[in-house]
Design a protein around this motif. Sequence first.
Motif, PDB file in Angstrom:
ATOM      1  N   VAL A  52       0.849  -1.189   0.000  1.00 23.98           N
ATOM      2  CA  VAL A  52       0.000   0.000   0.000  1.00 23.98           C
ATOM      3  C   VAL A  52       0.885   1.240   0.000  1.00 23.98           C
ATOM      4  N   GLU A  53       0.477   2.248  -0.757  1.00 22.45           N
ATOM      5  CA  GLU A  53       1.190   3.525  -0.717  1.00 22.45           C
ATOM      6  C   GLU A  53       0.559   4.410   0.344  1.00 22.45           C
ATOM      7  N   PHE A  54       1.375   4.848   1.292  1.00 31.61           N
ATOM      8  CA  PHE A  54       0.951   5.854   2.262  1.00 31.61           C
ATOM      9  C   PHE A  54       1.229   7.199   1.613  1.00 31.61           C
ATOM     10  N   LEU A  55       0.274   8.117   1.692  1.00 37.83           N
ATOM     11  CA  LEU A  55       0.422   9.437   1.089  1.00 37.83           C
ATOM     12  C   LEU A  55       0.057  10.495   2.109  1.00 37.83           C
ATOM     13  N   ALA A  64       1.457  24.396  -0.403  1.00 38.68           N
ATOM     14  CA  ALA A  64       2.171  23.121  -0.357  1.00 38.68           C
ATOM     15  C   ALA A  64       3.492  23.302   0.380  1.00 38.68           C
ATOM     16  N   GLU A  65       3.761  22.438   1.337  1.00 39.09           N
ATOM     17  CA  GLU A  65       5.001  22.502   2.131  1.00 39.09           C
ATOM     18  C   GLU A  65       5.987  21.487   1.570  1.00 39.09           C
ATOM     19  N   GLU A  66       7.049  21.991   0.948  1.00 39.45           N
ATOM     20  CA  GLU A  66       8.015  21.132   0.268  1.00 39.45           C
ATOM     21  C   GLU A  66       9.220  20.760   1.126  1.00 39.45           C
ATOM     22  N   LYS A  67       9.280  21.264   2.362  1.00 38.63           N
ATOM     23  CA  LYS A  67      10.449  21.002   3.206  1.00 38.63           C
ATOM     24  C   LYS A  67      10.069  20.370   4.536  1.00 38.63           C
ATOM     25  N   ALA A  68       9.059  19.563   4.532  1.00 36.19           N
ATOM     26  CA  ALA A  68       8.648  18.881   5.763  1.00 36.19           C
ATOM     27  C   ALA A  68       9.449  17.597   5.935  1.00 36.19           C
ATOM     28  N   GLU A  69       9.433  17.089   7.147  1.00 37.78           N
ATOM     29  CA  GLU A  69       9.975  15.765   7.433  1.00 37.78           C
ATOM     30  C   GLU A  69       8.795  14.900   7.851  1.00 37.78           C
ATOM     31  N   VAL A  70       8.586  13.818   7.131  1.00 32.75           N
ATOM     32  CA  VAL A  70       7.440  12.950   7.395  1.00 32.75           C
ATOM     33  C   VAL A  70       7.942  11.535   7.653  1.00 32.75           C
ATOM     34  N   LYS A  71       7.461  10.962   8.749  1.00 32.62           N
ATOM     35  CA  LYS A  71       7.732   9.567   9.087  1.00 32.62           C
ATOM     36  C   LYS A  71       6.394   8.909   9.380  1.00 32.62           C
ATOM     37  N   PHE A  72       6.231   7.705   8.873  1.00 31.14           N
ATOM     38  CA  PHE A  72       5.024   6.936   9.153  1.00 31.14           C
ATOM     39  C   PHE A  72       5.333   5.922  10.250  1.00 31.14           C
ATOM     40  N   GLU A  73       4.380   5.745  11.146  1.00 31.40           N
ATOM     41  CA  GLU A  73       4.508   4.761  12.222  1.00 31.40           C
ATOM     42  C   GLU A  73       3.291   3.849  12.165  1.00 31.40           C
ATOM     43  N   VAL A  74       3.521   2.530  12.149  1.00 29.07           N
ATOM     44  CA  VAL A  74       2.448   1.538  11.991  1.00 29.07           C
ATOM     45  C   VAL A  74       2.543   0.518  13.124  1.00 29.07           C
ATOM     46  N   TRP A  75       1.381   0.106  13.639  1.00 32.81           N
ATOM     47  CA  TRP A  75       1.338  -0.956  14.643  1.00 32.81           C
ATOM     48  C   TRP A  75      -0.020  -1.641  14.584  1.00 32.81           C
ATOM     49  N   GLU A  76      -0.040  -2.878  15.038  1.00 34.10           N
ATOM     50  CA  GLU A  76      -1.316  -3.587  15.135  1.00 34.10           C
ATOM     51  C   GLU A  76      -2.066  -3.032  16.335  1.00 34.10           C
ATOM     52  N   SER A  77      -3.371  -2.819  16.174  1.00 36.44           N
ATOM     53  CA  SER A  77      -4.175  -2.233  17.252  1.00 36.44           C
ATOM     54  C   SER A  77      -3.938  -2.962  18.564  1.00 36.44           C
ATOM     55  N   THR A  85       8.519   2.255  12.387  1.00 38.51           N
ATOM     56  CA  THR A  85       8.576   3.618  11.882  1.00 38.51           C
ATOM     57  C   THR A  85       9.498   3.669  10.675  1.00 38.51           C
ATOM     58  N   PHE A  86       9.070   4.391   9.633  1.00 40.29           N
ATOM     59  CA  PHE A  86       9.894   4.524   8.429  1.00 40.29           C
ATOM     60  C   PHE A  86       9.665   5.899   7.806  1.00 40.29           C
ATOM     61  N   GLU A  87      10.691   6.387   7.120  1.00 41.38           N
ATOM     62  CA  GLU A  87      10.640   7.727   6.531  1.00 41.38           C
ATOM     63  C   GLU A  87       9.908   7.715   5.200  1.00 41.38           C
ATOM     64  N   ALA A  88       9.251   8.823   4.927  1.00 42.62           N
ATOM     65  CA  ALA A  88       8.569   9.012   3.649  1.00 42.62           C
ATOM     66  C   ALA A  88       9.519   9.657   2.651  1.00 42.62           C
ATOM     67  N   THR A  89       9.246   9.444   1.390  1.00 47.97           N
ATOM     68  CA  THR A  89       9.987  10.096   0.319  1.00 47.97           C
ATOM     69  C   THR A  89       9.354  11.456   0.054  1.00 47.97           C
ATOM     70  N   ASN A  90      10.181  12.496   0.025  1.00 50.64           N
ATOM     71  CA  ASN A  90       9.713  13.843  -0.283  1.00 50.64           C
ATOM     72  C   ASN A  90       9.629  13.975  -1.801  1.00 50.64           C
ATOM     73  N   ASN A  91       8.426  14.163  -2.317  1.00 49.79           N
ATOM     74  CA  ASN A  91       8.224  14.303  -3.756  1.00 49.79           C
ATOM     75  C   ASN A  91       8.414  15.747  -4.236  1.00 49.79           C
ATOM     76  N   GLU A  92       8.793  16.626  -3.310  1.00 50.65           N
ATOM     77  CA  GLU A  92       9.114  18.033  -3.569  1.00 50.65           C
ATOM     78  C   GLU A  92       7.960  18.818  -4.172  1.00 50.65           C
ATOM     79  N   ASP A  93       6.735  18.377  -3.902  1.00 51.31           N
ATOM     80  CA  ASP A  93       5.552  19.115  -4.349  1.00 51.31           C
ATOM     81  C   ASP A  93       4.513  19.216  -3.226  1.00 51.31           C
ATOM     82  N   GLY A  94       4.973  18.968  -1.986  1.00 51.82           N
ATOM     83  CA  GLY A  94       4.061  18.982  -0.845  1.00 51.82           C
ATOM     84  C   GLY A  94       3.474  17.618  -0.535  1.00 51.82           C
TER      85      GLY A  94
END
Length: 130
Positions: A52-55, A64-77, A85-94
Amino acid sequence: MKKRLLLLFLLPAVLLFACSNENEHANHNSEELADLDVQFILPETVEAGETVEFLAEVTYGGEAEEKAEVKFEVWESGDEENSVTFEATNNEDGTYTADYTFEEAGTYEMYAHTDANHLHTMPKKEVTVE
């Protein structure tokens, strides 16, 4: 007489200085009031073994904020201590993306930890894996 003359020249200068500082302060406050908004987009239901793609669409003050730092964190309920936890790729368009594969069926929760402009927000989502 000299005191009055001195006051006559000093008073406008003091008022001008006070007004200019007040305007700078007002401008600074309006910058601080801008919102950091994150739209965390992913399906509500996925199949086990499916990638699945997380967006995350990030805006600051409506732009659009092009200089953010985004990390996704996933766990079973119910098992947040064993989150991944893993880092997102910055697509440089927000937008910020990452792929994740849910190996087992269950209900999973996740955050999109987002930092930008000295602000932090972490919208939360839930996904059912069948």
